[in-house]
Design a protein around this motif. Structure first.
Motif, PDB file in Angstrom:
ATOM      1  N   MET A 270      -0.132 -10.407 -30.493  1.00 49.12           N
ATOM      2  CA  MET A 270      -1.179 -11.003 -30.518  1.00 49.12           C
ATOM      3  C   MET A 270      -2.422  -9.763 -31.167  1.00 49.12           C
ATOM      4  N   ASP A 271      -2.649 -10.482 -32.152  1.00 43.24           N
ATOM      5  CA  ASP A 271      -3.583  -9.327 -33.229  1.00 43.24           C
ATOM      6  C   ASP A 271      -4.827 -10.047 -33.451  1.00 43.24           C
ATOM      7  N   ASN A 272      -4.891 -10.582 -31.450  1.00 43.96           N
ATOM      8  CA  ASN A 272      -5.977 -12.045 -31.904  1.00 43.96           C
ATOM      9  C   ASN A 272      -7.395 -10.113 -31.137  1.00 43.96           C
ATOM     10  N   LYS A 273      -7.955 -10.075 -31.841  1.00 42.52           N
ATOM     11  CA  LYS A 273      -9.365  -8.058 -31.498  1.00 42.52           C
ATOM     12  C   LYS A 273      -9.935  -8.964 -29.542  1.00 42.52           C
ATOM     13  N   LEU A 274     -10.699  -9.971 -30.236  1.00 45.22           N
ATOM     14  CA  LEU A 274     -11.436 -10.983 -28.547  1.00 45.22           C
ATOM     15  C   LEU A 274     -10.409 -11.104 -26.948  1.00 45.22           C
ATOM     16  N   VAL A 275      -9.110 -11.904 -27.700  1.00 48.76           N
ATOM     17  CA  VAL A 275      -8.532 -11.663 -26.580  1.00 48.76           C
ATOM     18  C   VAL A 275      -7.823 -10.448 -26.045  1.00 48.76           C
ATOM     19  N   GLN A 276      -7.609  -9.538 -26.354  1.00 46.52           N
ATOM     20  CA  GLN A 276      -6.467  -8.009 -26.149  1.00 46.52           C
ATOM     21  C   GLN A 276      -8.105  -7.999 -25.577  1.00 46.52           C
ATOM     22  N   TYR A 277      -9.874  -6.692 -26.531  1.00 46.03           N
ATOM     23  CA  TYR A 277     -10.893  -7.252 -25.304  1.00 46.03           C
ATOM     24  C   TYR A 277     -10.971  -7.666 -24.376  1.00 46.03           C
ATOM     25  N   PHE A 278     -11.323  -9.221 -24.016  1.00 47.23           N
ATOM     26  CA  PHE A 278     -10.749  -9.586 -22.654  1.00 47.23           C
ATOM     27  C   PHE A 278     -10.156  -9.398 -21.411  1.00 47.23           C
ATOM     28  N   ILE A 279      -8.870  -8.428 -22.158  1.00 46.27           N
ATOM     29  CA  ILE A 279      -7.681  -8.617 -21.252  1.00 46.27           C
ATOM     30  C   ILE A 279      -7.899  -7.266 -20.844  1.00 46.27           C
ATOM     31  N   LEU A 280      -8.149  -6.588 -21.462  1.00 45.58           N
ATOM     32  CA  LEU A 280      -9.019  -4.722 -21.517  1.00 45.58           C
ATOM     33  C   LEU A 280     -10.194  -4.734 -19.758  1.00 45.58           C
ATOM     34  N   ILE A 281     -11.254  -6.186 -20.045  1.00 43.63           N
ATOM     35  CA  ILE A 281     -12.131  -6.303 -19.126  1.00 43.63           C
ATOM     36  C   ILE A 281     -11.565  -6.626 -18.279  1.00 43.63           C
ATOM     37  N   LEU A 282     -10.293  -7.315 -17.883  1.00 45.29           N
ATOM     38  CA  LEU A 282      -9.383  -7.993 -16.445  1.00 45.29           C
ATOM     39  C   LEU A 282      -8.506  -7.004 -15.821  1.00 45.29           C
ATOM     40  N   GLY A 283      -8.265  -6.068 -16.816  1.00 42.11           N
ATOM     41  CA  GLY A 283      -7.720  -5.027 -16.685  1.00 42.11           C
ATOM     42  C   GLY A 283      -8.341  -3.626 -15.876  1.00 42.11           C
ATOM     43  N   THR A 284      -9.378  -4.144 -16.816  1.00 42.14           N
ATOM     44  CA  THR A 284     -10.886  -2.353 -16.402  1.00 42.14           C
ATOM     45  C   THR A 284     -11.015  -2.441 -14.639  1.00 42.14           C
ATOM     46  N   PHE A 285     -10.996  -3.852 -14.678  1.00 43.77           N
ATOM     47  CA  PHE A 285     -11.984  -4.409 -13.106  1.00 43.77           C
ATOM     48  C   PHE A 285     -10.562  -4.024 -11.627  1.00 43.77           C
ATOM     49  N   ALA A 286      -9.258  -4.976 -12.876  1.00 46.58           N
ATOM     50  CA  ALA A 286      -8.322  -4.469 -11.834  1.00 46.58           C
ATOM     51  C   ALA A 286      -8.562  -3.464 -10.944  1.00 46.58           C
ATOM     52  N   LEU A 287      -8.329  -2.320 -12.068  1.00 45.74           N
ATOM     53  CA  LEU A 287      -8.337  -0.730 -11.484  1.00 45.74           C
ATOM     54  C   LEU A 287      -8.940  -0.180 -11.066  1.00 45.74           C
ATOM     55  N   SER A 288     -10.268  -0.991 -11.077  1.00 44.25           N
ATOM     56  CA  SER A 288     -11.992  -0.616 -10.027  1.00 44.25           C
ATOM     57  C   SER A 288     -11.672  -0.465  -8.769  1.00 44.25           C
ATOM     58  N   THR A 289     -10.083  -1.361  -8.710  1.00 42.47           N
ATOM     59  CA  THR A 289     -10.388  -1.582  -7.102  1.00 42.47           C
ATOM     60  C   THR A 289      -9.484  -0.085  -6.191  1.00 42.47           C
ATOM     61  N   SER A 290      -9.050   0.445  -7.333  1.00 44.21           N
ATOM     62  CA  SER A 290      -8.715   2.100  -6.875  1.00 44.21           C
ATOM     63  C   SER A 290      -8.815   2.268  -5.861  1.00 44.21           C
ATOM     64  N   ALA A 291     -10.394   2.823  -6.060  1.00 45.97           N
ATOM     65  CA  ALA A 291     -11.050   3.290  -5.619  1.00 45.97           C
ATOM     66  C   ALA A 291     -11.365   3.281  -3.876  1.00 45.97           C
ATOM     67  N   ILE A 292     -11.484   1.709  -4.087  1.00 43.19           N
ATOM     68  CA  ILE A 292     -11.799   0.556  -2.995  1.00 43.19           C
ATOM     69  C   ILE A 292     -10.511   1.138  -2.147  1.00 43.19           C
ATOM     70  N   PHE A 293      -9.179   0.997  -2.620  1.00 44.14           N
ATOM     71  CA  PHE A 293      -7.967   0.500  -1.744  1.00 44.14           C
ATOM     72  C   PHE A 293      -7.898   2.241  -0.759  1.00 44.14           C
ATOM     73  N   VAL A 294      -8.181   3.341  -1.735  1.00 42.20           N
ATOM     74  CA  VAL A 294      -8.176   4.725  -1.118  1.00 42.20           C
ATOM     75  C   VAL A 294      -9.056   4.876  -0.174  1.00 42.20           C
ATOM     76  N   LYS A 295     -10.068   4.572  -0.655  1.00 48.13           N
ATOM     77  CA  LYS A 295     -11.194   4.386   0.556  1.00 48.13           C
ATOM     78  C   LYS A 295     -10.868   4.208   1.658  1.00 48.13           C
ATOM     79  N   LEU A 296     -10.017   2.577   1.872  1.00 50.82           N
ATOM     80  CA  LEU A 296     -10.122   2.212   2.929  1.00 50.82           C
ATOM     81  C   LEU A 296      -8.652   2.738   3.559  1.00 50.82           C
TER      82      LEU A 296
END
Length: 296
Positions: free
Chosen positions: A1-27
């Motif tokens: 998978m060498d398409n940089k735009l696709v890589q960055y889009f997936i990175l954004i989705l992964g970052t958003f998913a990771l952002s839920t960590s603090a919320i779950f820990v807080k709850l």
């Protein structure tokens, strides 16, 4: 998978998913070591069946060399140590201070990339990284403390940032050789064992938690880890550890937004400005990275 735009889009989705960590820990209402244990333990259980449903994964697990096993085990040690240090730091300093310091991992990543992988960064990429780091500091600036106890927590968070950077660099080496499932179960399996032993030594209870807390454990495993951290592990085959570390700076952005909608926390002007600065820095960095990739 060498398409940089696709890589960055997936990175954004992964970052958003990771952002839920603090919320779950807080709850959740469990001790830090237990939260980390169930997060990684459940993730291990979710990924383990894919070893047997995929012939390539099973073959790679069976043919793991001693070197690969040791490297995978090391990644697990780094990951468990990261969570223990980060969660423990929250006992001494504020959540904002701890989170901001932990997200400074690109500082470690840039130095390590240059020393280990001889990776070169343009002035534009460094400028973008610095801008994003400034944005993180702005978000947590009002919560930084000067007391001796707070400094202990800040130091723990700083070490945790370096440790998670080491985790991604180890992953970058091993992901060139094996697929994401064999790599992940090695790391998460080792982390789970370490956290299990630590929890026993600290006499933390493994049960008697609310239904909401158990849902938080599952959310941390599936959303924050499988859809977040495992995605990063998968991308390490094509994306450098320094780029992954840069994208994680966006975690504070997602956390602030989720805290507003889920926890009802107020999004202050300072946080809003910090979010805009972080996003601006990330755009500058990734545009430069895309240009460099197009030229190669």
């Amino acid at each position: 998978m060498d398409n940089k735009l696709v890589q960055y889009f997936i990175l954004i989705l992964g970052t958003f998913a990771l952002s839920t960590s603090a919320i779950f820990v807080k709850l959740s209402d469990a001790p830090s070591s237990i939260v980390a244990f169930y997060r990684l333990g459940f993730t291990f259980l979710m990924l383990f069946p894919f070893v047997f449903t995929n012939k390539k994964n099973l073959k790679q697990v069976r043919e793991l060399t001693k070197k690969q096993f040791l490297i995978g085990g090391a990644s697990g040690i780094f990951l468990s140590l990261h969570y223990l240090l980060w969660f423990e730091s929250l006992r001494f300093t504020s959540v904002a201070s701890s989170t901001v310091i932990v997200t400074l991992q690109p500082v470690f990543a840039f130095f390590a990339s240059a020393l280990i992988f001889k990776e070169k960064f343009s002035k534009q990429a460094i400028f973008g990284a610095l801008i994003s780091i400034v944005g993180c500091i702005i978000i947590g600036w009002g919560d930084f403390q000067i007391s001796g106890t707070a400094l202990i927590g800040d130091l723990m968070a700083f070490i945790a940032a370096g440790v998670i950077t080491a985790y991604f660099f180890v992953g970058q080496i091993l992901r060139k050789e094996i697929d994401v499932v064999p790599y992940s179960i090695l790391g998460y399996g080792m982390s789970s064992v370490i956290l299990f032993i630590y929890s026993i030594l600290t006499r933390a209870s493994f049960f008697n938690y609310s239904k909401l807390t158990w849902w938080c454990f599952l959310g941390l495993a599936f959303i924050s880890t499988v859809l977040g951290q495992v995605i990063f592990n998968w991308l390490l085959k094509w994306v450098s550890a320094s780029t992954v570390s840069m994208s994680i700076l966006g975690e504070s952005v997602g956390t602030c937004i989720l805290a507003y909608f889920v926890l009802g926390e107020v999004l202050t002007l300072k946080q809003f400005i910090g979010i805009l600065i972080i996003l601006s820095g990330l755009v500058i960095y990734f545009i430069d990275n895309k240009k460099k990739s197009d030229k190669s």
